[in-house]
Design a protein around this motif. Structure first.
Motif, mmCIF file in Angstrom:
data_model
loop_
_atom_site.group_PDB
_atom_site.id
_atom_site.type_symbol
_atom_site.label_atom_id
_atom_site.label_comp_id
_atom_site.label_asym_id
_atom_site.label_seq_id
_atom_site.Cartn_x
_atom_site.Cartn_y
_atom_site.Cartn_z
ATOM 1 N N GLY A 72 52.457 35.602 31.047
ATOM 2 C CA GLY A 72 53.582 36.553 31.676
ATOM 3 C C GLY A 72 54.528 37.068 30.342
ATOM 4 O O GLY A 72 55.761 36.963 30.665
ATOM 5 N N MET A 115 47.973 45.874 37.764
ATOM 6 C CA MET A 115 48.991 46.789 38.550
ATOM 7 C C MET A 115 48.654 48.155 38.376
ATOM 8 O O MET A 115 48.101 48.505 37.307
ATOM 9 N N GLU A 116 49.015 49.253 39.145
ATOM 10 C CA GLU A 116 48.572 50.528 39.099
ATOM 11 C C GLU A 116 49.205 51.182 37.626
ATOM 12 O O GLU A 116 48.585 52.019 36.892
ATOM 13 N N ARG A 136 50.500 47.090 34.049
ATOM 14 C CA ARG A 136 50.963 45.741 34.109
ATOM 15 C C ARG A 136 49.711 44.671 34.533
ATOM 16 O O ARG A 136 49.252 45.008 35.473
ATOM 17 N N ARG A 137 49.578 43.799 33.829
ATOM 18 C CA ARG A 137 48.419 42.878 34.088
ATOM 19 C C ARG A 137 48.793 41.326 34.008
ATOM 20 O O ARG A 137 49.687 40.994 33.149
ATOM 21 N N GLN A 138 48.227 40.479 34.765
ATOM 22 C CA GLN A 138 48.352 39.395 34.856
ATOM 23 C C GLN A 138 46.966 38.545 35.035
ATOM 24 O O GLN A 138 46.436 38.826 35.904
ATOM 25 N N GLY A 177 54.730 36.500 37.036
ATOM 26 C CA GLY A 177 54.392 36.790 35.729
ATOM 27 C C GLY A 177 54.843 38.382 35.293
ATOM 28 O O GLY A 177 55.403 38.487 34.077
ATOM 29 N N ARG A 178 54.900 39.202 36.501
ATOM 30 C CA ARG A 178 54.806 40.559 36.097
ATOM 31 C C ARG A 178 55.815 41.382 36.846
ATOM 32 O O ARG A 178 56.045 42.347 36.496
ATOM 33 N N MET A 184 51.109 34.602 41.291
ATOM 34 C CA MET A 184 51.083 34.485 40.029
ATOM 35 C C MET A 184 51.302 35.997 39.045
ATOM 36 O O MET A 184 51.995 35.993 38.247
ATOM 37 N N LEU A 185 50.612 36.865 39.773
ATOM 38 C CA LEU A 185 51.143 38.322 39.564
ATOM 39 C C LEU A 185 52.540 38.419 39.513
ATOM 40 O O LEU A 185 53.142 38.960 38.754
ATOM 41 N N GLN A 234 44.169 40.421 37.196
ATOM 42 C CA GLN A 234 44.860 41.399 38.230
ATOM 43 C C GLN A 234 45.745 42.409 37.599
ATOM 44 O O GLN A 234 46.452 42.025 36.454
ATOM 45 N N GLY A 256 55.416 47.384 44.172
ATOM 46 C CA GLY A 256 54.788 47.551 43.018
ATOM 47 C C GLY A 256 53.257 47.351 43.413
ATOM 48 O O GLY A 256 52.400 47.474 42.514
ATOM 49 N N ASP A 273 49.382 47.937 45.064
ATOM 50 C CA ASP A 273 48.625 48.839 45.496
ATOM 51 C C ASP A 273 48.885 49.330 46.725
ATOM 52 O O ASP A 273 48.808 48.201 47.853
ATOM 53 N N ASP A 287 48.800 38.224 28.496
ATOM 54 C CA ASP A 287 48.503 38.456 30.042
ATOM 55 C C ASP A 287 48.407 37.178 30.725
ATOM 56 O O ASP A 287 48.686 37.208 31.838
#
Lengths: 248, 248
Positions: free
Chosen positions: B199, B74-75, B78-80, A152-153, A148-149, B72, A239, A241, B196
DNA sequence: TCCCGTATTTGATCTTGATCAAAGCAAGAT
DNA sequence: ATCTTGCTTTGATCAAGATCAAATACGGGA
């Protein structure tokens, strides 16, 4: 079809992955023997529907060989793949009547199948199996949420890089921390199927694969064979970590 | 904290949702009594982190009141959001050490919690509970996969319409087939949190909500109160199959 | 080997939703 | 009552990826 049940040891697990994934990690010999009597194999050709969403499902099982895809289609034809089933993955839903999604053979596929009713009895009478299935389902749920991450992103390039990285890890069964250099594997999906999985169009998939090649992050042999000269630098494009979590 | 265990009947289920969702549908009075002794309640304020991805998790439980979000990041920020936890939803992972995702209180939240170790014992000794948890997890997995279709393939307008339709269904607990007219509920999420989840960006969420309002498909009272004058026409905007499957 | 059908790549252009930038609004604090 | 402050709406512009349209490569069979 099967010969008389025999007592199985852990070393027999290679034959049918469900033993290993769902049962064998905590197996009792007599439980394995029961499973052994129930199992049948079935093969499907690439592109064939294994079942349609809404079908009555009479079996559960696991993928022995090949790759199957779970997917959904909207009326206007938009399609989203919602899961990839690789060898050793479980198929089916104990406790459910109907399949929630289409299952399609992405390549030629061999399934190891058990009739659902006796398998459910086994679950209900054997807490260790129910617990094991619960863990497997939780793993799938985590994987779905990671996806999903991605959907979506992530950018198109990150999607492709992530997908290749995941396949590389699974196909080569490399341990996580390892700084692995060169990795090589064969894509089990067409560009269109990749697009369906990644929420892109096939043209965008093609372009981004070409871009990664131009950047020297991957090499191609034909259309399907992927060579990753340096796995770590591909990971930089995902993207994600990149450091494997905190040092405890 | 709790009084001496008493024998519980199905009608006691209202107190703590986990009984209903995880246990009570197949409950034995003595199992309920065990759970009753283990439970504690904890509340969190809106915006508070309930736990971080990677945290050691000592408890499992369920949402009693309010809305929590799994997400979640990302660094680069970005958030999902990967799951919404509404009252009666289960929280935590039997058989896992650490939390796979962040859990955030979207509104003020009350959880009903059980220490993990004794809860796991209960699972391992009680097949019906393990089976029930498996079913709940399979439901979550199906929901996650439906969401993958939304994230991967739906337009911004379809995403908003789908989200509102899902909330309307859950908040009003309407039976599926029913041709329901007017529905009314309060959004538990800010525009940013909706973004969020879907997306999107918060600006796109705002614009599409306004567009649905202009189209007469929804009405707003303040920013959070949603009135759906005709549920069926909102469903037309979701892109989903509108007829509820084949007639069996 | 050549041909054919399918899968893939590449190019040109368009659209959707992201980004950047200001206002508008409502609830609580001073 | 006015000022914050944080959310939300609205507007202008931009860019990533979709769409439309050819070309090209590949695998298998005659």
């Amino acid at each position: 079809m099967n010969t008389a049940p025999k007592t199985l040891s852990h070393s027999d697990c290679g034959d049918c992955p469900i033993r290993y994934r769902a049962v064998c990690s905590r197996c009792e010999p007599d439980e394995l023997a029961v499973l052994d009597q129930l199992k049948t194999y079935k093969t499907y050709e690439a592109g064939q529907m294994i079942c349609w969403a809404g079908d009555q499902l009479q079996f559960v099982g696991s993928v022995v060989d090949g790759v199957a895809a779970l997917s959904q289609t909207m009326e206007d034809g938009r399609r989203q793949m919602v899961g990839l089933l690789l060898p050793s993955d479980f198929v089916g839903r104990p406790g459910r009547e109907t399949a929630p999604f289409d299952v399609i053979a992405a390549t030629d596929v061999t399934l190891c199948m058990f009739r659902k009713a006796p398998f459910e009895e086994l679950i209900n009478s054997t807490p260790s199996i129910a617990t094991r299935l619960l863990e497997m389902t939780l793993d799938e749920l985590d994987a779905a949420r990671e996806w999903m991450l991605l959907l979506g992103r992530k950018t198109a390039r990150e999607k492709i890089a992530s997908f290749l990285a995941i396949l590389a890890r699974r196909e080569t069964a490399l341990s996580a921390g390892q700084t692995m250099g060169k990795v090589e594997f064969t894509l089990p999906l067409s560009r269109e199927a990749m697009a369906d999985y990644l929420g892109l169009t096939l043209e965008t998939v093609s372009r981004q694969v070409s871009a990664l090649k131009r950047a020297g992050l991957i090499e191609l042999q034909g259309k399907r064979r992927i060579i990753i000269p340096d796995f770590a630098s591909l990971l930089n494009e995902t993207g994600d970590d990149t450091d494997g979590g905190m040092p405890a």
